[in-house]
Write a protein that holds these residues in place. Structure first.
Motif, PDB file in Angstrom:
ATOM      1  N   SER A   1      -8.982 -43.475 -11.192  1.00 32.41           N
ATOM      2  CA  SER A   1     -10.410 -43.764 -10.986  1.00 32.41           C
ATOM      3  C   SER A   1     -10.606 -44.894  -9.971  1.00 32.41           C
ATOM      4  CB  SER A   1     -11.072 -44.123 -12.312  1.00 32.41           C
ATOM      5  OG  SER A   1     -10.917 -43.084 -13.252  1.00 32.41           O
ATOM      6  N   ILE A   2      -9.799 -45.965 -10.126  1.00 33.93           N
ATOM      7  CA  ILE A   2      -9.901 -47.083  -9.179  1.00 33.93           C
ATOM      8  C   ILE A   2      -9.536 -46.636  -7.763  1.00 33.93           C
ATOM      9  CG2 ILE A   2      -8.929 -49.334  -8.568  1.00 33.93           C
ATOM     10  CD1 ILE A   2      -8.582 -49.852 -11.568  1.00 33.93           C
ATOM     11  N   THR A   3      -8.482 -45.823  -7.646  1.00 35.79           N
ATOM     12  CA  THR A   3      -8.076 -45.314  -6.336  1.00 35.79           C
ATOM     13  C   THR A   3      -9.171 -44.458  -5.719  1.00 35.79           C
ATOM     14  OG1 THR A   3      -5.763 -45.306  -7.065  1.00 35.79           O
ATOM     15  CG2 THR A   3      -6.299 -44.018  -5.100  1.00 35.79           C
ATOM     16  N   PHE A   4      -9.777 -43.596  -6.532  1.00 32.27           N
ATOM     17  CA  PHE A   4     -10.855 -42.747  -6.048  1.00 32.27           C
ATOM     18  C   PHE A   4     -12.052 -43.588  -5.601  1.00 32.27           C
ATOM     19  CE2 PHE A   4     -14.637 -40.080  -6.807  1.00 32.27           C
ATOM     20  CZ  PHE A   4     -14.323 -39.014  -5.967  1.00 32.27           C
ATOM     21  N   TYR A   5     -12.364 -44.636  -6.378  1.00 30.60           N
ATOM     22  CA  TYR A   5     -13.488 -45.519  -6.022  1.00 30.60           C
ATOM     23  C   TYR A   5     -13.245 -46.182  -4.671  1.00 30.60           C
ATOM     24  CZ  TYR A   5     -16.415 -49.722  -6.065  1.00 30.60           C
ATOM     25  OH  TYR A   5     -17.291 -50.705  -5.726  1.00 30.60           O
ATOM     26  N   TYR A   6     -12.032 -46.680  -4.443  1.00 33.04           N
ATOM     27  CA  TYR A   6     -11.730 -47.341  -3.178  1.00 33.04           C
ATOM     28  C   TYR A   6     -11.714 -46.345  -2.022  1.00 33.04           C
ATOM     29  CZ  TYR A   6     -10.863 -52.140  -4.596  1.00 33.04           C
ATOM     30  OH  TYR A   6     -11.020 -53.431  -5.011  1.00 33.04           O
TER      31      TYR A   6
ATOM     32  N   ILE B   1     -13.660 -43.790  -1.780  1.00 32.44           N
ATOM     33  CA  ILE B   1     -15.044 -43.423  -1.468  1.00 32.44           C
ATOM     34  C   ILE B   1     -15.810 -44.587  -0.860  1.00 32.44           C
ATOM     35  CG2 ILE B   1     -17.232 -42.650  -2.457  1.00 32.44           C
ATOM     36  CD1 ILE B   1     -15.145 -40.465  -2.287  1.00 32.44           C
ATOM     37  N   PHE B   2     -15.728 -45.759  -1.475  1.00 30.21           N
ATOM     38  CA  PHE B   2     -16.605 -46.864  -1.086  1.00 30.21           C
ATOM     39  C   PHE B   2     -15.926 -47.904  -0.199  1.00 30.21           C
ATOM     40  CE2 PHE B   2     -18.310 -45.243  -5.104  1.00 30.21           C
ATOM     41  CZ  PHE B   2     -19.615 -44.965  -4.721  1.00 30.21           C
ATOM     42  N   HIS B   3     -14.621 -47.909  -0.104  1.00 33.41           N
ATOM     43  CA  HIS B   3     -13.911 -48.884   0.733  1.00 33.41           C
ATOM     44  C   HIS B   3     -12.905 -48.168   1.632  1.00 33.41           C
ATOM     45  CE1 HIS B   3     -15.569 -52.322  -1.508  1.00 33.41           C
ATOM     46  NE2 HIS B   3     -15.376 -51.590  -2.590  1.00 33.41           N
ATOM     47  N   SER B   4     -13.293 -46.992   2.102  1.00 34.35           N
ATOM     48  CA  SER B   4     -12.369 -46.213   2.937  1.00 34.35           C
ATOM     49  C   SER B   4     -12.098 -46.900   4.268  1.00 34.35           C
ATOM     50  CB  SER B   4     -12.941 -44.814   3.181  1.00 34.35           C
ATOM     51  OG  SER B   4     -14.214 -44.909   3.800  1.00 34.35           O
TER      52      SER B   4
END
Length: 439
Positions: free
Chosen positions: A23-28, A30-33
């Motif tokens: 989940s943390i990896t997916f969040y980064y 999406i929002f911190h690519s």
């Protein structure tokens, strides 16, 4: 106290940790690519000399293999030198020296041609631009005199575009300082690329010297992490990918060099202006499959027209010559050199060029066809394997007239009956039904 992995609480905790980490990896992503992209770009910039070296070694490997197998090994055999480790090292060293010399000579020849022939041609175009513009203006005026309504429309259109051009220049001129800064940074970037290329060339020599050792290490890693059957499949697929890429790229380069030479001979005989520059454009763009000849012929035709618009037949002659050259390449020369290195139909060639060209630009247009050929072959092999497991035919022609398939086998689509016979059949059925009801 030992923690048992089979314990359900440990499994739950491990599952929860993996879910949270994902989940943390997916969040980064999406929002911190942008941060991730920056980091990847930094690593790529650092490793760029290594990338250049690996690519150069990969492209020079067929040349080195040819030098060793066809020239040096027979030469050493005729000289009576025994097959020892020292002999193999001598052959490899001599082969690398010859290959590196040919590569440097090729680069030198291209740079020399660029400086001695192409640059003067471009300078001539720039110096004579006013006269060329005057020729085009005279041709336009002559055409517009015969068509006054069309001339009025063109003058309005030119006034509109001239106003837009003036506004654009007024917007650009204040940013001249930033433009000079951008050009300076671009020049520094070019120097960095040249430096990376030089370091990469040195790295490629070390890679060529130990290419069998690197290949053996890669195979060892594959067999260490996969089962034997899977590892054999992976290695076999890598060999197919290598053959596809090397066959296509090397064949396309040779094909483009021949087309460029033929174009130079033809344009010289036709006394076409800037024959060397036009031949270089045709040869370089020919590396791009399908669209390449058109991408090279269109600007070349425009250049010929701008130089001498009063004789438009020169453009027509060159366009016909370029079309004939493209037909010769597509139907005779290309198949002879490339053979069936890709195995793709025309539709998939256009699709791969369009798709990978949109993703990676000109480089994608060049390597898109062999990349898609590998993907296409992998999908075809997977489909064939699954069909064979179901005891079903794998040839496409067997599915042309398929209606449905069941345990009894393949049932084909029934042939269409003519409309007249169909009406008679329905009439007979209707009479039969009505007769039965009457009884």
């Amino acid at each position: 106290m030992k923690i048992k992995i089979n314990n359900q609480y440990v499994r739950w905790g491990l599952t929860l940790f993996l879910v949270v980490a994902a989940s943390i990896t997916f969040y980064y992503l999406i929002f911190h690519s942008s941060n991730i992209t920056e980091g990847i770009g930094m690593v790529i910039d650092i490793l760029m000399p290594v990338v250049f070296g690996l690519v150069t070694a990969y492209l020079l490997t067929p040349v080195l293999n040819f030098m060793e197998g066809r020239l040096l090994v027979p030469l050493f055999g005729r000289c009576g030198v025994k097959d020892t480790k020292g002999r193999r090292k001598s052959i490899r060293a001599l082969g690398i020296i010859i290959t590196a010399f040919l590569f440097v000579a090729l680069i030198y020849g291209l740079v020399f041609m660029l400086i001695s022939q192409i640059v003067p041609s471009i300078e001539g175009i720039i110096v004579n631009f006013d006269s060329y513009a005057g020729n085009v203006s005279s041709w336009i005026n002559r055409v517009l005199e015969d068509n006054p309504e069309f001339g009025e429309y063109v003058s309005k259109t030119l006034d509109k575009f001239s106003t837009q051009l003036e506004d654009w220049l007024n917007h650009i001129i204040p940013g001249t300082a930033s433009l000079i800064k951008t050009l300076s940074l671009s020049f520094i970037s070019v120097l960095n690329v040249l430096w990376d290329f030089v370091i990469g060339f040195i790295i490629s020599i070390y890679v060529l010297a130990s290419k069998e050792h690197f290949a053996a290490q890669a195979k060892k890693i594959v067999y260490a992490f996969f089962e034997k059957d899977t590892a054999n499949t992976v290695i076999r697929n890598f060999r197919f990918t290598h053959r596809t890429f090397i066959g296509f790229l090397s064949g396309k380069i040779v094909d483009s060099i021949i087309i460029g030479i033929l174009c130079f001979l033809g344009t010289t005989l036709m006394k076409t202006p800037y024959a060397i520059l036009i031949s270089l454009i045709i040869g370089v763009t020919n590396i791009i499959p399908f669209f390449g000849p058109f991408l090279g012929a269109i600007p070349s035709t425009i250049l010929i027209f701008v130089v001498d618009p009063m004789h438009p037949l020169n453009c027509v002659y060159f366009a016909l010559f370029a079309l004939a050259l493209q037909q010769f390449d597509g139907n005779i020369l290309g198949p002879k050199i490339l053979g069936s290195s890709t195995g793709l139909t025309g539709f998939w060639v256009i699709f791969s060029i369009t798709f990978f060209g949109g993703l990676f630009g000109v480089l994608g247009m060049v390597v898109g066809v062999p990349i898609f050929a590998v993907i296409y072959t992998a999908v075809r092999a997977l489909v064939t394997s699954r069909l064979e497991k179901k005891n079903m035919p794998s040839a496409t022609k067997d599915y042309v007239n398929v209606d449905y398939i069941d345990e009894e086998g393949i049932h084909e689509i029934p042939p269409k009956t003519p409309r007249r016979k169909n009406k008679e059949h329905h009439k007979e059925k209707k009479d039969e039904i009505s007769g039965t009801k009457g009884k």
